[in-house]
Design an enzyme around this catalytic site. Sequence first.
Site, PDB file in Angstrom:
ATOM      1  N   THR A  14       0.860  -1.184   0.000  1.00  0.00           N
ATOM      2  CA  THR A  14       0.000   0.000   0.000  1.00  0.00           C
ATOM      3  C   THR A  14       0.899   1.238   0.000  1.00  0.00           C
ATOM      4  O   THR A  14       1.338   1.673  -1.054  1.00  0.00           O
ATOM      5  CB  THR A  14      -0.979  -0.015   1.196  1.00  0.00           C
ATOM      6  OG1 THR A  14      -0.253  -0.235   2.414  1.00  0.00           O
ATOM      7  CG2 THR A  14      -2.024  -1.104   1.021  1.00  0.00           C
TER       8      THR A  14
ATOM      9  N   LYS B 188       3.963  -7.068   4.122  1.00  0.00           N
ATOM     10  CA  LYS B 188       3.826  -5.648   3.841  1.00  0.00           C
ATOM     11  C   LYS B 188       3.517  -4.923   5.141  1.00  0.00           C
ATOM     12  O   LYS B 188       3.004  -5.486   6.101  1.00  0.00           O
ATOM     13  CB  LYS B 188       2.733  -5.383   2.792  1.00  0.00           C
ATOM     14  CG  LYS B 188       1.337  -5.809   3.147  1.00  0.00           C
ATOM     15  CD  LYS B 188       0.544  -4.818   3.974  1.00  0.00           C
ATOM     16  CE  LYS B 188       0.491  -3.462   3.275  1.00  0.00           C
ATOM     17  NZ  LYS B 188      -0.265  -2.485   4.151  1.00  0.00           N
TER      18      LYS B 188
ATOM     19  N   THR C 244      -1.717  -1.393   8.013  1.00  0.00           N
ATOM     20  CA  THR C 244      -1.836  -2.828   8.253  1.00  0.00           C
ATOM     21  C   THR C 244      -0.536  -3.582   7.975  1.00  0.00           C
ATOM     22  O   THR C 244       0.172  -3.292   7.031  1.00  0.00           O
ATOM     23  CB  THR C 244      -2.948  -3.401   7.354  1.00  0.00           C
ATOM     24  OG1 THR C 244      -4.182  -2.838   7.773  1.00  0.00           O
ATOM     25  CG2 THR C 244      -3.025  -4.903   7.431  1.00  0.00           C
TER      26      THR C 244
ATOM     27  N   GLU D 125       6.544   4.744   7.194  1.00  0.00           N
ATOM     28  CA  GLU D 125       6.157   5.954   6.477  1.00  0.00           C
ATOM     29  C   GLU D 125       6.971   7.158   6.954  1.00  0.00           C
ATOM     30  O   GLU D 125       6.938   7.532   8.127  1.00  0.00           O
ATOM     31  CB  GLU D 125       4.661   6.215   6.676  1.00  0.00           C
ATOM     32  CG  GLU D 125       3.790   5.185   5.981  1.00  0.00           C
ATOM     33  CD  GLU D 125       2.322   5.296   6.324  1.00  0.00           C
ATOM     34  OE1 GLU D 125       1.521   4.615   5.653  1.00  0.00           O
ATOM     35  OE2 GLU D 125       1.983   6.039   7.257  1.00  0.00           O
TER      36      GLU D 125
ATOM     37  N   ASN E  68      -0.162  10.703   5.804  1.00  0.00           N
ATOM     38  CA  ASN E  68      -1.403  10.318   6.458  1.00  0.00           C
ATOM     39  C   ASN E  68      -2.452  11.430   6.516  1.00  0.00           C
ATOM     40  O   ASN E  68      -3.599  11.176   6.851  1.00  0.00           O
ATOM     41  CB  ASN E  68      -1.090   9.813   7.874  1.00  0.00           C
ATOM     42  CG  ASN E  68      -0.454   8.449   7.833  1.00  0.00           C
ATOM     43  OD1 ASN E  68      -1.127   7.445   7.627  1.00  0.00           O
ATOM     44  ND2 ASN E  68       0.864   8.391   8.002  1.00  0.00           N
TER      45      ASN E  68
ATOM     46  N   THR F  36      -7.701  10.428   0.259  1.00  0.00           N
ATOM     47  CA  THR F  36      -8.124  11.322  -0.815  1.00  0.00           C
ATOM     48  C   THR F  36      -7.038  11.549  -1.861  1.00  0.00           C
ATOM     49  O   THR F  36      -7.291  12.190  -2.863  1.00  0.00           O
ATOM     50  CB  THR F  36      -8.534  12.690  -0.234  1.00  0.00           C
ATOM     51  OG1 THR F  36      -7.454  13.224   0.554  1.00  0.00           O
ATOM     52  CG2 THR F  36      -9.757  12.539   0.652  1.00  0.00           C
TER      53      THR F  36
END
Length: 410
Positions: free
Chosen positions: A153, A179, A200, A282, A405, A410
């Site tokens: 993702t 992942k 996740t 991230e 995040n 969007t």
Amino acid sequence: MSDVSGFLIPAGFRFAATRAGLKPSGWPDFALIVADEAASAAALFTANRITAAPLHVDKEHLRATGGRVRVVAINAGNANCAAGQAGLDAAYATCSAAAMEFGCLPEEVFPSSTGVIGVPLPVEKLVKALPVVKAELGAESDHFQQVAQAILTTDLVEKTAFLRLEIGDREVRIAAVGKGSGMIHPRLVPGQAPAAPHATMLVYILTDAEVEPAVLQGMLNAAVEVSFNRISVDGDTSTNDTVLLLASGASGVKIPAGYTPFAEALKQVAKSLAKQIVADGEGVRHVVELRVNGAASDAEAVVVAKAIAHSPLVKTAWAGSDPNWGRLMAAIGNSGAQIEPERIDIWFGELRICRDGGRALEMDVAAAHAYLRQPEFSISIDLHQGEGSCIFWTTDLTAEYVRINADYST
């Protein structure tokens, strides 16, 4: 251990992935792991009390089959969580369609999902893609790599780990693919356990050893406890976290309960993948290994490590390579663990920072700052309360994490 080589892929499994149309990017988003025969299975799932639909189905299916899985169906781009009965219906529909394609029971299908929460899963896209991905199945390393790519993702890199184990005159292989980048603070529990407070993390570990499900579950529990349950990127526990271990038995090597070499090999593979997940967190610029020693118990050491790993003040200091060890002390004191402040010692690598609860006379601020500028560094803490200890891997917290995040959906 992380070099992809065809001969390291466990026998008895086939792999493939395709574009089902769930990811806005158009990248592959639907993958299958198919066992030639129903494989022994063990699994651990998120402890979050909000749990995605496929996890409910997985637990039900593992109970129904006594721990046997034939097909693993994984989609990215949609978490199939917080979708009510429609979410469960979508998970069941995926299992029914896969069972028809592969001539197995629906209960032998293990669905997984990752992506945005609260959006209905367009299961018709997965059903339509099943014959396509089935036609592409293969047992080579490039097929395995297709799965690694399709399940991503916000991840920037694929995550795999491999190991060979010589048992007598035979070879057993272990391979793992996973992942995870954000929403990473796995707290995994067995599917049969009551829920307790876990983007996740999905992990699939495969071996061609022959292992009974109950034995497999015990070994997985032990491996996860020192790997995936010892990492955190942001302290948020996902609704979909899953670790699945499958044993095909294709090597003909039977692993009995208590066989240490295999159990240790499983831990090595799990730790490798766990560290890769942290490193790909991230917005991460620094990976931190926390070593907590001298706690009243191992559990207390983990409590301290998590208090540090989840502190925004500590993590932002790491982002700026700021040797603000006072924030570590505050986190330790706020952890709830048994401590005596005047006995705490802290090191950054080999640099003594804190002695007996106060700044060490030999602390070199410039050297400490330079040390924390490294992409990876370690922090050691001795509480002098007992024999408890743990190793925990975590990260800094950067503006890039906020950017990713702030507009994830969007």
